[in-house]
Scaffold this active site. Sequence first.
Site, PDB file in Angstrom:
ATOM      1  N   GLU A  14       0.868  -1.164   0.000  1.00 61.10           N
ATOM      2  CA  GLU A  14       0.000   0.000   0.000  1.00 61.10           C
ATOM      3  C   GLU A  14       0.907   1.216   0.000  1.00 61.10           C
ATOM      4  O   GLU A  14       1.819   1.307   0.809  1.00 61.10           O
ATOM      5  CB  GLU A  14      -0.887   0.004   1.245  1.00 61.10           C
ATOM      6  CG  GLU A  14      -2.063   0.977   1.188  1.00 61.10           C
ATOM      7  CD  GLU A  14      -1.689   2.424   0.948  1.00 61.10           C
ATOM      8  OE1 GLU A  14      -2.423   3.103   0.228  1.00 61.10           O
ATOM      9  OE2 GLU A  14      -0.663   2.875   1.462  1.00 61.10           O
ATOM     10  N   CYS A  61      -5.944   4.530   6.063  1.00 65.35           N
ATOM     11  CA  CYS A  61      -5.658   3.350   5.240  1.00 65.35           C
ATOM     12  C   CYS A  61      -6.887   2.504   4.960  1.00 65.35           C
ATOM     13  O   CYS A  61      -7.654   2.175   5.851  1.00 65.35           O
ATOM     14  CB  CYS A  61      -4.617   2.476   5.913  1.00 65.35           C
ATOM     15  SG  CYS A  61      -4.202   1.084   4.851  1.00 65.35           S
ATOM     16  N   CYS A  64      -5.676  -1.673   5.740  1.00 65.17           N
ATOM     17  CA  CYS A  64      -5.983  -2.044   7.124  1.00 65.17           C
ATOM     18  C   CYS A  64      -7.145  -1.186   7.595  1.00 65.17           C
ATOM     19  O   CYS A  64      -7.111  -0.598   8.666  1.00 65.17           O
ATOM     20  CB  CYS A  64      -4.772  -1.901   8.028  1.00 65.17           C
ATOM     21  SG  CYS A  64      -4.214  -0.225   8.254  1.00 65.17           S
ATOM     22  N   HIS A  68      -7.530   1.951  12.237  1.00 63.47           N
ATOM     23  CA  HIS A  68      -7.421   3.316  12.763  1.00 63.47           C
ATOM     24  C   HIS A  68      -8.738   3.761  13.378  1.00 63.47           C
ATOM     25  O   HIS A  68      -8.770   4.648  14.231  1.00 63.47           O
ATOM     26  CB  HIS A  68      -6.982   4.276  11.661  1.00 63.47           C
ATOM     27  CG  HIS A  68      -5.588   3.998  11.180  1.00 63.47           C
ATOM     28  ND1 HIS A  68      -4.483   4.405  11.878  1.00 63.47           N
ATOM     29  CD2 HIS A  68      -5.128   3.324  10.100  1.00 63.47           C
ATOM     30  CE1 HIS A  68      -3.393   4.005  11.236  1.00 63.47           C
ATOM     31  NE2 HIS A  68      -3.757   3.343  10.159  1.00 63.47           N
ATOM     32  N   ARG A 478      -0.438  -5.122  10.714  1.00 64.58           N
ATOM     33  CA  ARG A 478       0.990  -4.847  10.539  1.00 64.58           C
ATOM     34  C   ARG A 478       1.684  -4.540  11.858  1.00 64.58           C
ATOM     35  O   ARG A 478       2.840  -4.161  11.872  1.00 64.58           O
ATOM     36  CB  ARG A 478       1.183  -3.701   9.547  1.00 64.58           C
ATOM     37  CG  ARG A 478       0.965  -4.158   8.131  1.00 64.58           C
ATOM     38  CD  ARG A 478       0.567  -3.044   7.189  1.00 64.58           C
ATOM     39  NE  ARG A 478      -0.070  -3.637   6.026  1.00 64.58           N
ATOM     40  CZ  ARG A 478      -1.328  -4.089   6.016  1.00 64.58           C
ATOM     41  NH1 ARG A 478      -2.079  -3.970   7.081  1.00 64.58           N
ATOM     42  NH2 ARG A 478      -1.805  -4.661   4.934  1.00 64.58           N
ATOM     43  N   SER A 501       3.482   0.649  10.412  1.00 63.58           N
ATOM     44  CA  SER A 501       4.450   0.857   9.329  1.00 63.58           C
ATOM     45  C   SER A 501       5.344   2.057   9.582  1.00 63.58           C
ATOM     46  O   SER A 501       6.397   2.196   8.961  1.00 63.58           O
ATOM     47  CB  SER A 501       3.738   0.991   7.981  1.00 63.58           C
ATOM     48  OG  SER A 501       3.151  -0.250   7.642  1.00 63.58           O
ATOM     49  N   CYS A 545       2.764  -0.609   4.548  1.00 62.56           N
ATOM     50  CA  CYS A 545       1.611   0.222   4.241  1.00 62.56           C
ATOM     51  C   CYS A 545       2.056   1.651   4.458  1.00 62.56           C
ATOM     52  O   CYS A 545       2.207   2.099   5.594  1.00 62.56           O
ATOM     53  CB  CYS A 545       0.441  -0.118   5.137  1.00 62.56           C
ATOM     54  SG  CYS A 545      -0.897   1.025   4.791  1.00 62.56           S
ATOM     55  N   CYS A 548      -0.377   4.278   5.822  1.00 63.18           N
ATOM     56  CA  CYS A 548      -0.403   4.206   7.276  1.00 63.18           C
ATOM     57  C   CYS A 548       0.808   4.914   7.858  1.00 63.18           C
ATOM     58  O   CYS A 548       0.684   5.724   8.767  1.00 63.18           O
ATOM     59  CB  CYS A 548      -0.376   2.744   7.731  1.00 63.18           C
ATOM     60  SG  CYS A 548      -2.005   2.032   7.894  1.00 63.18           S
TER      61      CYS A 548
END
Lengths: 551, 214, 362
Positions: A14, A61, A64, A68, A478, A501, A545, A548
């Site tokens: 991503e 994101c 994922c 968040h 992640r 990330s 990602c 992220c």
Amino acid sequence: MAKRIVVDPITRIEGHLRIDAEIKEGHITKAWSSGQMWRGIEVILQGRDPRDAWLFTQRICGVCTTVHAIASVRAVENALDLEIPINAQYIRNLILALHGLHDHIVHFYILSALDWVDVVSALKADPGKTAALANSLSDWPGNSVDRFKAIKEKIKTLVDTGQLGPFANGYWGHPAMKLPPEANLMAVSHYLEALDYQRKADSAIAILVGKNPHIQNLSVGGVTTAINLDNEATLNMERLYWIKQLAKDVRAFVHKVYLPDVITIGALYKDWLEYGAGVTNYLAVPDMPLDTQGTRFDLPGGTIFDGKLDSAKAFKNFKDPYFRDNVMESIVHSWYKGDWTRHPFNEDTVPDYTDFQENGKYSWIKSPRFQNKPMQVGPLAQVLVGYALGHDLTRRYVDYALERISGLAGSKVGLEALHSTPGRHLGRAIRAAVLSDLAIKHWQLLVDNIGRGDTAIFNPPSFPKGEQMGFGFHEAPRGALSHWIVIRDGRISNYQCVVPSTWNAGPRDGKQQPGPYEASLVDNPVAIPERPLEVLRTVHSFDPCIACAVH
Amino acid sequence: MKYEKRKVWGVLLRLFHWAFVLSIVALTVTGIYVHNPWTNTVLEGTGRFPLATMRYIHFVAGFVLTGAILTRIYLLVFGNRHEKFLDFIPVTPRNIKNFFATLAYYLYLSDKYRPRSGHNALAGSIYLVTFFLALGQILTGFYLLYPENLTLQGIGLKLFGTQQQARFIHHLLMWYFILYAFTHIYILIWNDIKRPQGLISSIFNGTKFKPGKV
Amino acid sequence: MSRSFCAPSMGTGISRRGFLKGCAMAAAALGLSDELVPRIARAAASPLKPPVVWLHFQECTGCSEALLRASHPDIGRLILDIISLDYHETIMAAAGNQAEKVLKDTISKYKGKFICVVEGAIPTKDKSIYCKIGGRTAMEILDEVARESAAIITIGTCASFGGVQAAAPNPTGAVGVRDLIKDRPIVNIPGCPPNPISFLGTVLNFLTFKRLPEADRLGRPLFAYGRRIHDQCERRAHFDEGRFVERFGDEAHRKGYCLYKAGCKGPETFSNCPAVRFNDVGAWPVGTGHGCIGCTEPAFWDTMTPFYERLPDVKIPGNRGIVSSADSAGKKILGITAAAIGIHAAVGIGKRVIKGKADQSD
Ligand code: HEM
Ligand code: HEM
Ligand code: NFV
Ligand code: SF4
Ligand code: SF4
Ligand code: F3S
Ligand SMILES: [Mg+2]
């Protein structure tokens, strides 16, 4: 002489990531990780209603998605000291477990398998032998000779059209590709099946959340998924059962396809088990709380330093000062004004772009540190922490996986092999297996609680005058995610996201300590610098990602 | 004292005024209800449709308002001497003078003031603004009412933005009319007390009085 | 701007010799034997699957992820049988220079014939440095690719209207494609993310009828954005009947009543969500008990927030940083007006007391 390569864009991740590497005698000696896009979500949140924050941060994101959102409502609830009903806790847990399954399956098959699997070589495979290989690994019904024949035919048709679409100009025939044609054909078949199973996980989530990606059923104080067994417009037994059935399908795929595939590929690429360890300080946060306040968890979290499992120390609850007080972020090498290292509550985010300066600022990603040390986060971190802290489910799957790898590889593969590029894939597959069991468990917990007549889902928040500070963590696919909020008079006055990330992909810090991507690339072999497949392997193993990492 | 009786407001204008008043009162009440419906019919199957009914009244009143405003626009151009816009907007030297004189008079800064048969220039300006805002209310209203009409959508998007922005403007404008109504009625009473002009009754019978020469 | 134009045809505009050479190179790159070259050549000269270049700028990949969840057609069928997804950073095998080459080749080979899909907003502030790919800024890439495309489909509110990064104070000057590209046909498929059905419907419409679907004044296809949510919502009867959720989890919520008072933006949002729903399980946001947040509308991050209120905040000027609801602002101003009227009347009465008589100035 050292050769410098730039891989930009890194694809099958991503976001927008650039990796620079210095190569000497076929091995990487130094690497730089650089996030290439900034949106300013933390800035945009200033002054807004804290109840809305989760909808904004969720858009950090879409891969994922959910994570968040969950971290954000937890942060606000933490600031307000607001408990949520147990149903809400179980529903959130179910969402995050199912989402983790989706995410891990997509990562392994769609985003990283092509680093190890040569699609074109599959054309040389014998479908009968492929079925024999696959059946020796598991009794998955999809592994039939007919299916492998059909898949081979499909690849041939694709190649015949000359329009290879996403497979164009890939690393086919690269010397680092080592799988026999049959393993490649099996993997391509599973690649296509993975597309169906990731979707099932999402469908299960959607029943609870309305749409996926970007769920729409949270709220500060609980969830908005109305529960009523006697109504057709709400979560009732019909919908609950649908979720269970989908979750079981996905679980079967994880157990019979995903985990065996990773074990097999790990064994067939066992020479790679010595590459890619990088930073061996690990950080994971506990998740899947079992009570309304977040003091007991089904997924363990804590820290490990220098790869020593006996150094493991747990995070105990949603308010644990061991976590709260030890997280900092540095922007010495990031495109923000200043050169500080600060605690998230005291951070700001003021852009200051300089272009790529290999000794100066070179990335939009900040550099999070725990007690001033870089930490590797992600499924591997969680699995190692869990193993070290004696988490039953984790131990069971780790021991099982290592035993099978050893069997296939013909030599003992121990726990230390997990500190590696393939180790991260194995960690992820193990975590998926754990999540697939926990999803079913939390479904049962939810149903049992509803059965007791409890339908509460929401405790309304109220925002007092003055200042409140809070943080919320969540073990995302992640790794360890945390959101930090300062609320003043009912409005957001600071909001900072410290993201998995970001931990992994961040640049060097003030003490010039490289981040996990940068450290893990060092010593990796690179056979053909112009076709740096090996760089992709190690970077992909983190499941980057960048939306992220920079937000 | 002798008073001269003067015909100032035609029937059409008076009709306009009361249609305007009634529709705006209805629109405000139903509008507030639509914004925040306070009933909560927990009984199913009663078929009372409070919100649908309020919306219905709102839309009927909306059409009345539209008719009223169109009438007034006609009168602005083709009405009698006092009804035409040139009579009361501060563009001629005479009206500009009157505008400031009225302002000073209302602020108790001066007692020198000559009342007009028609609207004074200050009141006239406010009325014109009010017509204009009513037009805004009508446009946003119809934009909200016929969302699938692409011509209206084109106009609405250009003038107001999305449906939500139009609704926001529509809602804020409501407050203008509430404020307007309050001050309007206060100033009328204030004037009526200060001067024996028959100001308030003029909007019923169309005539005002002017103190005649003795 | 013409809404209908030819779909990609097979002419490539390069000589036969150059073409065969290209095929040989493709075969070599694939590690295939030379005998496959004529096969590839034959295939490449026959009608093509329409090439698609998918650009990612300031985005979260939620829109791509949405496509991963589509079922008719599913993603496997879409990218293997229906279109040729030549460039898409999230799924393509090639990276770095190999990926850049694919992009270059696709553009030059299918000039004016490929579909360009854009996901994500474009930062315009500071020469667009907030988003770079392969060393070039988002603005440069969009300009170059869009110019050569047959048509552009923006997927998601980011690419359509700027999206979340364009929310106030829009730190990077993010805008949607239509703000930058004026001379290409653009279809907007907003939503955060949009229903993949709306995107796929547009693509399939284009491939089947060789023209873009009829759109509204914001460039959104009518088949997906022709109506407001509120006018198709299954909870509408509760709205008309005045049956509302006051608080999540209350009796009304557990009966599936209308979410209007919980801030649902269905009345101001054009989308087919209640009609087509998501993820093959009949789900949509309102269906599970949360209001619509208006995700298909321009600037919804500013105009639909706070999400749990009916109308946006009002910033009272002069009172920096103080935000209020439209009504409390209205009530405050009303209060001030009432006070002013009171003072005015009091002054009048006071003067009358002093002078003892109404003025008779003329
Ligand atoms: C002075 C005149 C008017 C006032 C004070 C007024 C007031 C309001 C208010 C307060 C709302 C609720 C908006 C909200 O806060 O959610 C509303 C909604 C609405 N008004 Fe008006 N309005 C006026 C004129 C009109 C006119 C002329 C029309 C055109 C027919 C109209 C059509 C509508 C429509 C369609 C709605 C949305 C109702 C719904 O979707 O349920 N309004 N109005
Ligand atoms: C029941 C109370 C009311 C009475 C007795 C009343 C009376 C009057 C009078 C006497 C005038 C003429 C004033 C002049 O010559 O300058 C007038 C004008 C006007 N009033 Fe009222 N009014 C009332 C309520 C309202 C309300 C509630 C509104 C609107 C919200 C309104 C809107 C207007 C307008 C727009 C004019 C200008 C007429 C024109 O030039 O077309 N009135 N009113
Ligand atoms: N890193 C990251 Fe995420 C995850 N998992 C966020 O918290 O990917 Ni988009
Ligand atoms: S529109 Fe929404 S889902 Fe799509 S890229 Fe933008 S933020 Fe992500
Ligand atoms: S839930 Fe939302 S869209 Fe549905 S009727 Fe109520 S306000 Fe309208
Ligand atoms: S939030 Fe978006 S997904 Fe549909 S219900 Fe509302 S438009
Ligand atoms: Mg941050």
